[in-house]
Design a protein around this motif. Structure first.
Motif, PDB file in Angstrom:
ATOM      1  N   GLY A 214       0.807  -1.224   0.000  1.00 49.93           N
ATOM      2  CA  GLY A 214       0.000   0.000   0.000  1.00 49.93           C
ATOM      3  C   GLY A 214       0.832   1.262   0.000  1.00 49.93           C
ATOM      4  N   LEU A 215       1.973   1.245  -0.726  1.00 47.65           N
ATOM      5  CA  LEU A 215       2.907   2.376  -0.657  1.00 47.65           C
ATOM      6  C   LEU A 215       2.629   3.461  -1.700  1.00 47.65           C
ATOM      7  CD1 LEU A 215       6.253   0.474   0.025  1.00 47.65           C
ATOM      8  CD2 LEU A 215       5.058   2.009   1.602  1.00 47.65           C
ATOM      9  N   ALA A 216       1.726   3.218  -2.641  1.00 46.41           N
ATOM     10  CA  ALA A 216       1.443   4.251  -3.656  1.00 46.41           C
ATOM     11  C   ALA A 216       0.028   4.113  -4.177  1.00 46.41           C
ATOM     12  CB  ALA A 216       2.437   4.146  -4.811  1.00 46.41           C
ATOM     13  N   THR A 217      -0.515   5.248  -4.648  1.00 47.81           N
ATOM     14  CA  THR A 217      -1.824   5.269  -5.290  1.00 47.81           C
ATOM     15  C   THR A 217      -1.670   5.252  -6.809  1.00 47.81           C
ATOM     16  OG1 THR A 217      -2.645   6.604  -3.466  1.00 47.81           O
ATOM     17  CG2 THR A 217      -3.988   6.594  -5.456  1.00 47.81           C
ATOM     18  N   PHE A 218      -0.607   5.943  -7.284  1.00 45.39           N
ATOM     19  CA  PHE A 218      -0.408   6.112  -8.729  1.00 45.39           C
ATOM     20  C   PHE A 218       0.903   5.488  -9.181  1.00 45.39           C
ATOM     21  CE2 PHE A 218      -3.118   9.658  -7.464  1.00 45.39           C
ATOM     22  CZ  PHE A 218      -4.141   9.571  -8.406  1.00 45.39           C
ATOM     23  N   CYS A 219       0.933   5.163 -10.490  1.00 43.55           N
ATOM     24  CA  CYS A 219       2.162   4.712 -11.146  1.00 43.55           C
ATOM     25  C   CYS A 219       2.402   5.678 -12.309  1.00 43.55           C
ATOM     26  CB  CYS A 219       1.963   3.296 -11.663  1.00 43.55           C
ATOM     27  SG  CYS A 219       3.401   2.612 -12.509  1.00 43.55           S
ATOM     28  N   ASP A 220       3.618   6.221 -12.392  1.00 43.75           N
ATOM     29  CA  ASP A 220       3.930   7.263 -13.367  1.00 43.75           C
ATOM     30  C   ASP A 220       5.116   6.816 -14.208  1.00 43.75           C
ATOM     31  OD1 ASP A 220       4.342   9.729 -14.637  1.00 43.75           O
ATOM     32  OD2 ASP A 220       4.333  10.898 -12.785  1.00 43.75           O
ATOM     33  N   VAL A 221       5.171   7.301 -15.456  1.00 46.87           N
ATOM     34  CA  VAL A 221       6.295   6.998 -16.358  1.00 46.87           C
ATOM     35  C   VAL A 221       6.721   8.292 -17.050  1.00 46.87           C
ATOM     36  CG1 VAL A 221       7.058   5.705 -18.391  1.00 46.87           C
ATOM     37  CG2 VAL A 221       5.455   4.649 -16.801  1.00 46.87           C
ATOM     38  N   PHE A 222       8.035   8.488 -17.174  1.00 47.43           N
ATOM     39  CA  PHE A 222       8.582   9.617 -17.919  1.00 47.43           C
ATOM     40  C   PHE A 222       8.708   9.171 -19.375  1.00 47.43           C
ATOM     41  CE2 PHE A 222      11.955  13.214 -17.227  1.00 47.43           C
ATOM     42  CZ  PHE A 222      11.488  13.886 -18.351  1.00 47.43           C
ATOM     43  N   ALA A 223       7.690   9.478 -20.189  1.00 46.50           N
ATOM     44  CA  ALA A 223       7.671   9.051 -21.589  1.00 46.50           C
ATOM     45  C   ALA A 223       8.149  10.206 -22.454  1.00 46.50           C
ATOM     46  CB  ALA A 223       6.258   8.630 -21.987  1.00 46.50           C
ATOM     47  N   ASP A 224       9.390  10.112 -22.912  1.00 41.11           N
ATOM     48  CA  ASP A 224       9.940  11.215 -23.701  1.00 41.11           C
ATOM     49  C   ASP A 224      11.211  10.759 -24.397  1.00 41.11           C
ATOM     50  OD1 ASP A 224      10.262  13.948 -24.609  1.00 41.11           O
ATOM     51  OD2 ASP A 224       9.270  14.582 -22.756  1.00 41.11           O
ATOM     52  N   VAL A 225      11.714  11.571 -25.290  1.00 44.11           N
ATOM     53  CA  VAL A 225      12.966  11.271 -25.980  1.00 44.11           C
ATOM     54  C   VAL A 225      14.084  11.147 -24.938  1.00 44.11           C
ATOM     55  CG1 VAL A 225      14.696  12.259 -27.536  1.00 44.11           C
ATOM     56  CG2 VAL A 225      12.270  12.442 -28.086  1.00 44.11           C
ATOM     57  N   GLY A 226      14.808  10.028 -24.966  1.00 44.01           N
ATOM     58  CA  GLY A 226      15.913   9.832 -24.025  1.00 44.01           C
ATOM     59  C   GLY A 226      15.474   9.182 -22.715  1.00 44.01           C
ATOM     60  N   TYR A 227      14.178   8.942 -22.541  1.00 41.21           N
ATOM     61  CA  TYR A 227      13.690   8.318 -21.318  1.00 41.21           C
ATOM     62  C   TYR A 227      12.965   7.025 -21.692  1.00 41.21           C
ATOM     63  CZ  TYR A 227      15.388  12.575 -19.246  1.00 41.21           C
ATOM     64  OH  TYR A 227      16.219  13.589 -18.855  1.00 41.21           O
ATOM     65  N   PHE A 228      11.648   6.942 -21.540  1.00 44.43           N
ATOM     66  CA  PHE A 228      10.939   5.717 -21.898  1.00 44.43           C
ATOM     67  C   PHE A 228      10.118   5.952 -23.165  1.00 44.43           C
ATOM     68  CE2 PHE A 228      12.092   5.224 -17.549  1.00 44.43           C
ATOM     69  CZ  PHE A 228      12.352   3.869 -17.396  1.00 44.43           C
ATOM     70  N   THR A 229      10.048   4.927 -24.020  1.00 43.01           N
ATOM     71  CA  THR A 229       9.216   5.035 -25.223  1.00 43.01           C
ATOM     72  C   THR A 229       7.744   4.901 -24.805  1.00 43.01           C
ATOM     73  OG1 THR A 229       9.122   2.666 -25.666  1.00 43.01           O
ATOM     74  CG2 THR A 229      11.025   3.872 -26.568  1.00 43.01           C
ATOM     75  N   THR A 230       6.843   5.291 -25.678  1.00 43.12           N
ATOM     76  CA  THR A 230       5.419   5.157 -25.341  1.00 43.12           C
ATOM     77  C   THR A 230       5.039   3.675 -25.215  1.00 43.12           C
ATOM     78  OG1 THR A 230       5.011   5.563 -27.668  1.00 43.12           O
ATOM     79  CG2 THR A 230       4.489   7.339 -26.176  1.00 43.12           C
ATOM     80  N   ALA A 231       5.685   2.813 -26.008  1.00 44.59           N
ATOM     81  CA  ALA A 231       5.390   1.364 -25.893  1.00 44.59           C
ATOM     82  C   ALA A 231       5.816   0.850 -24.514  1.00 44.59           C
ATOM     83  CB  ALA A 231       6.105   0.599 -26.996  1.00 44.59           C
ATOM     84  N   GLU A 232       7.000   1.286 -24.067  1.00 48.36           N
ATOM     85  CA  GLU A 232       7.459   0.878 -22.727  1.00 48.36           C
ATOM     86  C   GLU A 232       6.541   1.456 -21.646  1.00 48.36           C
ATOM     87  OE1 GLU A 232      12.252   0.645 -23.842  1.00 48.36           O
ATOM     88  OE2 GLU A 232      11.395   2.492 -23.031  1.00 48.36           O
TER      89      GLU A 232
END
Ligand SMILES: [Zn+2]
Length: 429
Positions: A214-232
């Motif tokens: 129960g440590l988080a409500t949301f899961c977030d991803v940095f989707a951008d050039v040089g970070y994570f692809t939209t597929a990831e």
């Protein structure tokens, strides 16, 4: 115990309809009651005019009364995007950027997010707690009553869990409402065996462990050039959803990678940044519930063009404002500064900015039925300004306009107390 707040020059309720949102031009309606009064316990029991209160509550002479001194009241700020738990400072990088070095160049030299990751991994839970507490108190003194806090400077199973435990302790020990977000997908750490390995660890180990505890409500991803692809990003957020962690996305900050479109298609609570959102995606925000969260403090710090606030609002989007408080690209805890930037540089009206910083911040956290406006039944989280008019919030900029902060019907901050010791005689000029 009930408290009747009286002598309120303007009560900006930001009155919310049953949907809990006021998209598009409805953001201009602050639901202001002049010469107002408000009855609160932990939640709001009644709002109306002073005259109505005098009639209605005259028969209750024992009721605790609190004279607001003819000042204005607005809902507490809901800062729905922060990275406020971290170690170290990146003031040196800031100085480099003032000399023209880009954020991406600094990251390529081993700075950026990884500089904070190294400092944060080396810090103890106690050190992280104490430094974050100082920052959160700063946010509170400037009117923030609910704060989202992301992990994301650990980037390993153990270090991410450490950050989330610090956030849980902040939730327990501070009077502010805190919402936790897992941002294990902030960057691929250079010490990961491979990109695939790290993403696999996120999906199969970290997300289940966070959810089980129960440590988080949301899961977030940095989707951008040089970070994570939209597929990831889609894969990681789907794994989060399997464990009931609601999706959020750092979307299209440096380039249009289609992350805003992904946020809408998976029903993310919010898509944040949007500096390079594709123009054809903008009208989609009016059709779906994903909140468009704008972070003008980051655009300001990185000297990037401001987010397209006007286009989003005119298209009917539910727009929120947040600080993005973090050590690299926006080092402020102050939502009043964000309102100033949004109104002066991003084309928003003050009314739109207040709605974005309160009710729509709550919507970005899926809490719009509990907080974010001063409607009967919601938590009594509000700010007493030091002026009779809400207009002073943007007009009188660069200093703190918050006189008092109340959370759950209790006054937790009073900035009225003089903090300057006047010497017996003036110093010589
Ligand atoms: Zn962020």
């Amino acid at each position: 115990m009930s408290v009747l707040l009286t002598n309120i020059s303007e009560l900006a309720t930001v009155h919310a309809p049953s949907s809990g949102r006021k998209p598009g031009t409805a953001m201009n309606d602050l639901g202001i009651i002049r010469n107002a009064a408000m009855l609160v316990e932990e939640r709001i029991l009644w709002v109306g005019t002073q005259r109505q209160a005098e009639k209605r509550f005259a028969a209750f002479p024992g009721l605790a009364r609190y004279d607001c001194g003819g000042r204005a009241i607005i809902p507490g700020f809901v800062d729905s995007h922060t990275h406020i738990v971290f170690a170290g400072s990146r003031a040196d990088e800031f100085a480099l950027r003032l000399r023209g070095v880009s954020y991406q160049e600094i990251a390529a030299r081993g700075g950026g997010i990884m500089a904070t990751v190294r400092a944060t991994r080396a810090a103890s839970e106690e050190e992280l707690f104490v430094s974050a507490q100082t920052r959160i108190i700063e946010a509170l003194r400037h009117g923030t009553t609910t704060l989202e806090v992301k992990s994301g400077y650990g980037l390993s199973l153990e270090a991410e869990l450490k950050l989330l435990r610090v956030i849980e302790r902040l939730q327990r020990e501070l009077p502010v409402r805190i919402v936790a977000t897992l941002l294990g997908a902030h960057a691929i750490p250079p010490d990961a065996a491979s990109r695939e390995d790290y993403i696999e660890m996120l999906c199969t180990e970290l997300i289940p462990e966070v959810a089980r505890n129960g440590l988080a409500t949301f899961c977030d991803v940095f989707a951008d050039v040089g970070y994570f692809t939209t597929a990831e990003a889609e894969r990681i957020l789907a794994a989060g959803l399997d464990w009931d962690l609601q999706p959020k996305i750092h979307a299209d900050e440096f380039a249009d990678v289609g992350a805003a479109r992904l946020a809408i298609s998976i029903g993310a609570a919010s898509a944040d940044h949007l500096l390079h959102i594709a123009p054809e995606t903008i009208p989609e925000f009016a059709r779906w519930r994903t909140v468009a969260t704008l972070l003008p403090g980051t655009a300001y710090t990185l000297r990037l063009p401001m987010p397209p606030a006007r286009a989003l609002i005119d298209a009917g989007a539910t727009v929120a404002l947040a600080t993005d408080c973090n050590p690299g690209s926006c080092r402020t805890e102050n939502m009043q500064t964000i309102i100033s930037l949004a109104t002066q540089l991003a084309g928003m009206t003050l009314e739109e900015a207040i709605t974005a910083a309160t009710l729509h911040g709550a919507a970005a956290l899926l809490r719009e039925h509990e907080i974010g406006s001063l409607d009967v039944g919601k938590y009594a989280d509000f700010i007493v300004l030091d002026s009779p008019s809400v207009l002073d919030l943007a007009y009188h900029f660069g200093t703190n306009r918050v006189a008092e902060v109340w959370i759950g019907g209790k006054r937790v901050v009073s900035n009225d107390v003089p903090q300057i010791e006047f010497p017996p005689s003036s110093p010589s000029p």
